[in-house]
Design an enzyme around this catalytic site. Structure first.
Site, PDB file in Angstrom:
ATOM      1  N   ASN A 161      43.969  41.154  33.309  1.00 12.80           N
ATOM      2  CA  ASN A 161      43.663  39.852  33.884  1.00 12.80           C
ATOM      3  C   ASN A 161      42.158  39.583  33.840  1.00 12.80           C
ATOM      4  O   ASN A 161      41.685  38.875  32.960  1.00 12.80           O
ATOM      5  CB  ASN A 161      44.216  39.831  35.321  1.00 12.80           C
ATOM      6  CG  ASN A 161      44.202  38.454  35.920  1.00 12.80           C
ATOM      7  OD1 ASN A 161      43.534  37.556  35.409  1.00 12.80           O
ATOM      8  ND2 ASN A 161      44.919  38.262  36.993  1.00 12.80           N
ATOM      9  N   ASP A 162      41.406  40.212  34.734  1.00 14.40           N
ATOM     10  CA  ASP A 162      39.955  39.926  34.810  1.00 14.40           C
ATOM     11  C   ASP A 162      39.246  40.123  33.475  1.00 14.40           C
ATOM     12  O   ASP A 162      38.343  39.363  33.138  1.00 14.40           O
ATOM     13  CB  ASP A 162      39.283  40.861  35.831  1.00 14.40           C
ATOM     14  CG  ASP A 162      39.766  40.622  37.233  1.00 14.40           C
ATOM     15  OD1 ASP A 162      40.396  39.575  37.461  1.00 14.40           O
ATOM     16  OD2 ASP A 162      39.522  41.484  38.091  1.00 14.40           O
ATOM     17  N   VAL A 163      39.651  41.148  32.746  1.00 11.36           N
ATOM     18  CA  VAL A 163      38.903  41.484  31.528  1.00 11.36           C
ATOM     19  C   VAL A 163      39.141  40.471  30.402  1.00 11.36           C
ATOM     20  O   VAL A 163      38.570  40.593  29.326  1.00 11.36           O
ATOM     21  CB  VAL A 163      39.238  42.924  31.039  1.00 11.36           C
ATOM     22  CG1 VAL A 163      38.831  43.944  32.072  1.00 11.36           C
ATOM     23  CG2 VAL A 163      40.689  43.059  30.661  1.00 11.36           C
ATOM     24  N   THR A 164      40.016  39.465  30.680  1.00 15.20           N
ATOM     25  CA  THR A 164      40.273  38.425  29.675  1.00 15.20           C
ATOM     26  C   THR A 164      39.854  37.046  30.186  1.00 15.20           C
ATOM     27  O   THR A 164      40.095  36.051  29.509  1.00 15.20           O
ATOM     28  CB  THR A 164      41.789  38.358  29.364  1.00 15.20           C
ATOM     29  OG1 THR A 164      42.465  37.939  30.562  1.00 15.20           O
ATOM     30  CG2 THR A 164      42.351  39.672  28.893  1.00 15.20           C
ATOM     31  N   ALA A 178      39.442  41.114  40.875  1.00 14.50           N
ATOM     32  CA  ALA A 178      38.347  40.282  41.380  1.00 14.50           C
ATOM     33  C   ALA A 178      38.847  39.184  42.314  1.00 14.50           C
ATOM     34  O   ALA A 178      38.055  38.508  42.954  1.00 14.50           O
ATOM     35  CB  ALA A 178      37.574  39.667  40.216  1.00 14.50           C
TER      36      ALA A 178
END
Ligand code: NAP
Length: 605
Positions: free
Chosen positions: A530-533, A571
């Protein structure tokens, strides 16, 4: 004239620089094995523990207390050494190329065993040849050989540890490097058994036996998904061992120790005690035995600072008075409480950074033990361990675009679900896709990039992901894996899981390497990431993710996201990617979704 202390300090600094030089060369792929390897090497606290457990305390009132503290310390350190090297080896065995997998496995263990036997035979032969005529072997070993041999054993094992860590600069050399480090530990331990202060082996054998059973069981049975918790438990055992050795030394001499040594001893027990309890809390949070959310209360920082001040003042008082006082034990207990308070306000998701920092503290406690016992090998390994933990925590913070202060005091990731839902509603609708429709898309795709994230670990979907990858390869599709440095919950988390599922490591592409290929990809398959994209990291200055480098999934021709709901990730922020017109959501547990997708793909043939 140069004192022992100065020599120790020089060694400490040089080992730190050397550690920095070697550890910055370890690729992100191997960051998790690095954590567990330094953890295993930090079990060098065994050397000090063995001497404490085997020494003669007949002149010390209640000397059995020192022996028992030594026994616990040996047990903890032996658990770490055995468990640490076993689990590191298990991980490293998984990192293989497709070529390695096809080739017949070389019996590395047999070769290593043969080499150890040969070395032992040569050393025994030399000892027999040099023994003065008429002198018993035991007497010769104890009186003449031991004092000299010990020094050389430590030099050899320090060199082996450094070479071992250097081996981690590539997956090809990592396993043999760790073999060298394990042999270094063996040499240091065997050498210490001849230490002139050791008069009995009874407690040493008992501690070793318990440590080997516990460490062996942990090392062989713990699943890869539980490596962060295991690492935290290991730090706590190592730190406890360092703390107990310090307490035992204080008890033995009743505070009557010179001021320099007493300063190192205070440092050893304070850092050891706080790392012990802090690491236990970190493990409990990761294992969900404690709530993962940051636990905070009013005036927390002020209270923690006041407690730390009391601890430091007690330490100074002890050094100045050099007297036996119960204050010392109160200081140890308060340090344990401080360790709890340090970690409780930090969210479970930030635990990897905390664990790396605690790794570094554990190294410092070991080095301090080295100064107390004036043992150079402990100073060297403590410094290496301290540098490694510190560097890893900095690398993680940098990859998340956050400061260490924000991690330790920021109570990050506590955005409420309501806020997230409101933000999502403001952005529009998302498109759903079924497993059947996804299979049709895959049928025509020529190039696929799989983006794994924390959800893959939660769903334990790595084997299903690997199966999908190999089906795609068999069909001539160019399938790659895009690995973000902080995807998951520890550095290199995704690499370890995919390696466990037999994905050859040359298919795992680092972020900088894979980002240019997204525009050419027919499908970007996001598996629980999720966050890393999240494109907001590039475009939205008010996002907590702003500035974090991301995998540029949004540039792929089609994006399929596997997750269970619209809930945010670590996050706590909504992902703009999901509202892209080329993005489709396949809701459900990632493992179930991929299993369904595979069976739909097979039925299309
Ligand atoms: P993430 O942003 O935490 O997102 C994980 C996603 O997985 C969630 O949105 C969740 O959505 C989904 N998920 C959970 N269980 C699932 C299941 N069974 N099946 C399918 N999906 C599931 O993870 P990430 O993209 O990997 O990013 C990692 C985050 O952790 C980053 O913010 C990073 O800064 C942080 N972090 C990483 C490290 C490290 O060293 N790797 C250290 C500290 C912090 P649903 O609940 O809707 O399913």
């Amino acid at each position: 004239m140069t004192t022992e202390l100065e020599i120790g300090l020089y060694i400490f600094m040089l080992a730190g620089f050397l550690g920095y030089h070697i550890i910055t060369r370890v690729p992100p792929l191997l960051h998790t094995p690095l954590m567990s390897a330094t953890n295993a090497i930090a079990a060098i606290s065994l050397v000090g523990s063995l001497v404490v457990a085997g020494s003669d305390y007949s002149n010390v009132p209640n000397g059995w207390v020192c022996t028992m503290l030594g026994l616990i310390a040996v047990t903890c350190s032996a658990t770490n050494a055995v468990g640490g090297f076993l689990i590191t080896d298990r991980m490293l065995r998984m990192f293989r190329t497709a070529g390695d997998r096809a080739a017949k496995r070389r019996p590395v263990e047999l070769q290593a065993f043969g080499a150890v036997l040969a070395i032992v035979a040569v050393v025994t032969a030399i000892l027999y040849a040099t023994r003065p005529a008429g002198m018993a072997m035991g007497e010769y070993l104890h009186e003449h050989v031991a004092p000299e041999a010990l020094r050389y054993c430590y030099i050899v094992s320090a060199a082996l540890f450094v070479l071992g860590l250097k081996g981690l600069s590539s997956p090809r050399t990592a396993r043999s490097g760790m073999g060298l480090a394990a042999f270094g530990m063996f040499v240091a331990v065997v050498g210490t058994l001849f230490h002139p202060h050791i008069v009995t082996y009874r407690w040493i054998i008992l501690g070793f036996a318990i440590g080997t059973v516990v460490g062996g069981t942990m090392g062989l049975s713990i699943p890869m998904t539980a490596v962060p918790q295991r690492t935290a438990i290991s730090h706590s055992l190592g730190a406890l061992s360092a703390c107990l050795v310090g307490v035992s030394e204080y008890f033995r001499y009743q505070g009557g120790i010179d001021r320099v040594t007493l300063t190192a001893l205070d440092f050893e027990v304070i850092i050891g005690a706080l790392t012990f309890t802090g690491s236990l809390i970190a493990a409990a949070k990761l294992q969900e035995l404690l709530p993962g959310r940051p636990i905070t209360y009013r005036g927390q920082n002020v209270f923690s600072m006041a407690l730390l001040s009391v601890i430091l003042v007690s330490a100074v008082y002890l050094v100045l008075t050099q007297a036996a006082t119960p204050f010392f034990y109160v200081m140890v207990a308060l340090s344990m409480v401080f360790g709890l308070l340090l970690v409780i306000p930090i969210g479970a998701a930030d635990m990897p950074v905390v664990i790396a920092l605690l790794n570094s503290y554990g190294g410092l406690a070991d080095a301090a033990m080295g100064f107390v016992l004036m043992n150079k090998i402990q100073i060297i390994t403590g410094s290496l361990d301290g540098t490694s933990g510190f560097l890893l925590s900095l690398l993680m913070c940098r990859a998340m675009n956050r400061s260490a202060m924000n991690v330790l005091f920021g109570a990050f990731g506590s955005v409420s679900e309501d806020e997230a839902r409101a933000a999502a509603e403001a952005k529009g609708t998302v498109r759903n896709i079924t497993a059947e429709e996804t299979a049709v898309l895959f049928d025509t795709a020529r190039s696929v990039i799989v983006v794994p994230g924390y959800g893959m670990a939660v769903a334990q979907a790595q084997h299903a992901v690997a199966e999908l990858g190999s089906i795609l390869h068999e069909r001539g599709v160019d399938a790659k894996y895009a690995i973000h440095p902080v995807a998951g919950r520890m550095p290199g988390h995704m690499n370890v899981l995919l390696a466990e599922a037999n994905v050859p490591y040359e298919q795992l592409c680092e972020m900088e390497q894979i980002n240019p290929y997204f525009p050419e990809a027919d499908i970007a398959l996001v598996v629980g990431a999720n966050d890393v994209t999240n494109p907001a990291a590039k475009t939205n200055k008010s996002s907590p993710l702003y500035g974090m480098p991301i995998l540029e999934v949004a540039r792929a021709k089609s994006i399929i996201v596997l997750k269970r709901s619209m809930r945010p990730g670590f996050a706590g922020v909504d992902n703009d990617l999901y509202y892209n017109e080329n993005c489709m959501m396949l809701f459900g547990d990632a493992k179930d979704s991929i299993t369904k997708l595979i069976s739909e793909m097979k039925s299309l043939l």
